[in-house]
Scaffold this active site. Structure first.
Site, mmCIF file in Angstrom:
data_model
loop_
_atom_site.group_PDB
_atom_site.id
_atom_site.type_symbol
_atom_site.label_atom_id
_atom_site.label_comp_id
_atom_site.label_asym_id
_atom_site.label_seq_id
_atom_site.Cartn_x
_atom_site.Cartn_y
_atom_site.Cartn_z
ATOM 1 N N LYS A 89 0.830 -1.210 0.000
ATOM 2 C CA LYS A 89 0.000 0.000 0.000
ATOM 3 C C LYS A 89 0.872 1.271 0.000
ATOM 4 C CE LYS A 89 -3.402 -2.849 0.012
ATOM 5 N NZ LYS A 89 -4.312 -3.294 1.050
HETATM 6 C C1 LIG Z 1 -5.273 -4.333 1.485
HETATM 7 C C2 LIG Z 1 -6.727 -4.235 1.472
HETATM 8 C C3 LIG Z 1 -7.519 -4.578 2.579
HETATM 9 C C4 LIG Z 1 -6.996 -5.277 3.796
HETATM 10 O O1 LIG Z 1 -5.900 -4.731 4.343
HETATM 11 P P1 LIG Z 1 -4.872 -5.623 5.194
HETATM 12 O O2 LIG Z 1 -4.030 -4.582 5.829
HETATM 13 O O3 LIG Z 1 -4.144 -6.492 4.228
HETATM 14 O O4 LIG Z 1 -5.667 -6.400 6.176
HETATM 15 C C5 LIG Z 1 -8.884 -4.339 2.494
HETATM 16 N N1 LIG Z 1 -9.452 -3.822 1.410
HETATM 17 C C6 LIG Z 1 -8.727 -3.508 0.323
HETATM 18 C C7 LIG Z 1 -9.419 -2.917 -0.861
HETATM 19 C C8 LIG Z 1 -7.350 -3.720 0.315
HETATM 20 O O5 LIG Z 1 -6.642 -3.448 -0.771
#
Ligand SMILES: *Cc1c(COP(=O)(O)O)cnc(C)c1O
Length: 418
Positions: free
Chosen positions: A201
């Protein structure tokens, strides 16, 4: 040491690409200032529930312009906390798009709600407010909009829908930290906005997540929820000189550590650079893709600043001598890590078996799923990485045919079906 651990980020399979390091589809950017921030905490008194948590929360809340922020152990925990704060429970329906990570729908299930899938706009793959309205029933309690790839959803329309039907609007902005809707950074467009700090991210804490909101009741509920439903944490009691606490609700251990938050604080300082780097890479892709007649970037609306967590293209495979699985493998062999985001969530066996969802429920999402490909994008990518990727893509697809026509959903179903 096993030789495999010496590889920096090469995968275990062989690549034919001798000139380039393997280009993954995503990768974190960690520098010496990040490492310093973390090691400082390792030498301090508080590894968790310490002062870094609030500091990180204030920094993110300040950055997005929200009143409150609650940091938790993952984006998924953040989604779960947001749905809990919104009061979603047994029998409540929550409308969400199928083009998202499974976690978005899973979080609805965690609180006992029923995920209801609304189709996406074929050109952006964002939840289509018209379809949302069609799915609203007397049981609907919330909408979870997903700012897919980093493109903010149509919040004006979603807001009016939520207000008209008395629904809570949640933004799964896990792809979109720093993205803007009508010149405003995402964080206040919905009642609750969720971020993830997984390494792929925009900024990372290793694992981590956060919910921002302007609603103090929501914030209070989430603060308890991340700590077993207990009204104070260990440090608050230490400061007050008391051992007494009460558990008022059922909660979880969704706490994030000070080690992670220190990393997050430093990463947030670098976010503007990360965003510009991503936007530059996207612009370079856009330009180079003009020449490939069967490869189309997703549409981007004028009134947004795109966060480009992902760079997604649609490929019209009907005219190409290669299918997507083969393209995927061939790119990988040439040292390029591509990906597909996402298998529509309603088509996963869990949802088909437990919620009776099936093919045909969201035709646009399903059609788009057959065509999408995420090309590598991350701040440390080089300009010639992009050139190399497009070069390989054009070679594999032998794409040098006539003029581009924008891909339309209608071509798939025949004009008279619309
Ligand atoms: C990454 C992601 C999540 C979950 O995040 P984590 O930190 O991996 O638990 C939820 N929704 C979307 C759209 C994501 O890309």
């Amino acid at each position: 040491m096993h030789p495999k651990y010496k590889l920096k980020y090469q995968p275990e399979y062989q690549t034919d690409n001798k000139d380039h390091n393997f280009i993954p589809y995503a990768r974190q950017s960690i520098d010496e200032t990040d490492i310093h921030a973390v090691t400082q905490i390792l030498r301090s008194d508080w590894l968790t529930t310490g002062p870094m948590i609030e500091k990180f929360e204030h920094a993110v809340a300040g950055f997005v312009g929200a009143k409150y922020a609650v940091a938790v152990s993952s984006g998924t925990a953040a989604l779960h906390s947001a749905l809990h704060a919104a009061g979603i429970g047994s029998g409540d329906e929550v409308i969400l798009p199928p083009i998202t990570y499974a976690a978005t729908a899973n979080a609805v299930v965690f609180v006992g709600g029923t995920p209801v899938f609304a189709d996406v706009d074929y050109d952006t793959l964002l939840i289509d407010p018209q379809h949302v309205e069609k799915k609203i029933t007397s049981k609907t309690k919330a909408i979870v909009a997903v700012d897919y790839a980093g493109h903010p959803c149509d919040y004006d329309t979603l807001r009016s829908l939520a207000d008209a039907y008395d629904l809570i609007l949640i933004s799964d902005a896990c792809h979109a930290l720093g993205a803007k809707y009508k010149k405003k950074i995402l964080g206040t467009s919905a009642d609750l906005t969720v971020f993830s700090f997984h390494p792929v991210k925009h900024i990372t804490t290793g694992e981590g997540g956060m919910v921002v909101t302007d609603n103090s009741e929501f914030a209070d509920k989430m603060q308890k929820f991340r700590n077993h439903g207990i009204n104070t944490d260990h440090r608050q009691r230490a400061l007050k000189g008391t051992w007494f606490y009460e558990m008022t609700d059922l909660g979880f251990n969704y706490r994030i550590s000070d080690i992670q938050c220190a990393l997050g604080i430093n990463q947030l300082k670098r976010l503007q650079d990360f965003l510009s780097a991503r936007q530059k890479i996207a612009a370079q892709y856009n330009e180079l893709l003009e020449d490939l007649s069967y490869v189309y970037p997703l549409s981007v609306h004028d009134h947004v600043s795109h966060g480009y967590h992902l760079y997604v293209v649609k490929i019209d495979f009907t005219y190409l001598g290669i299918n997507r699985p083969d393209l995927f493998l061939t790119m990988q062999k040439r040292g390029i890590g591509i990906n597909v985001h996402y298998v529509p969530v309603h088509l996963h066996p869990y949802y088909r078996n437990n919620y009776g969802t099936k093919k045909g429920l969201c035709p646009k999402a399903e059609a788009a799923y057959e065509e999408i490909l995420s090309l590598p994008i991350y701040p440390l990518m080089k300009k010639n990485d992009v050139t190399y990727i497009i070069h390989v893509l054009s070679e594999i697809t032998a794409d040098n045919t006539a003029k581009k026509q924008p891909l339309s959903f209608n071509r798939l179903i025949g004009d008279n079906h619309v």
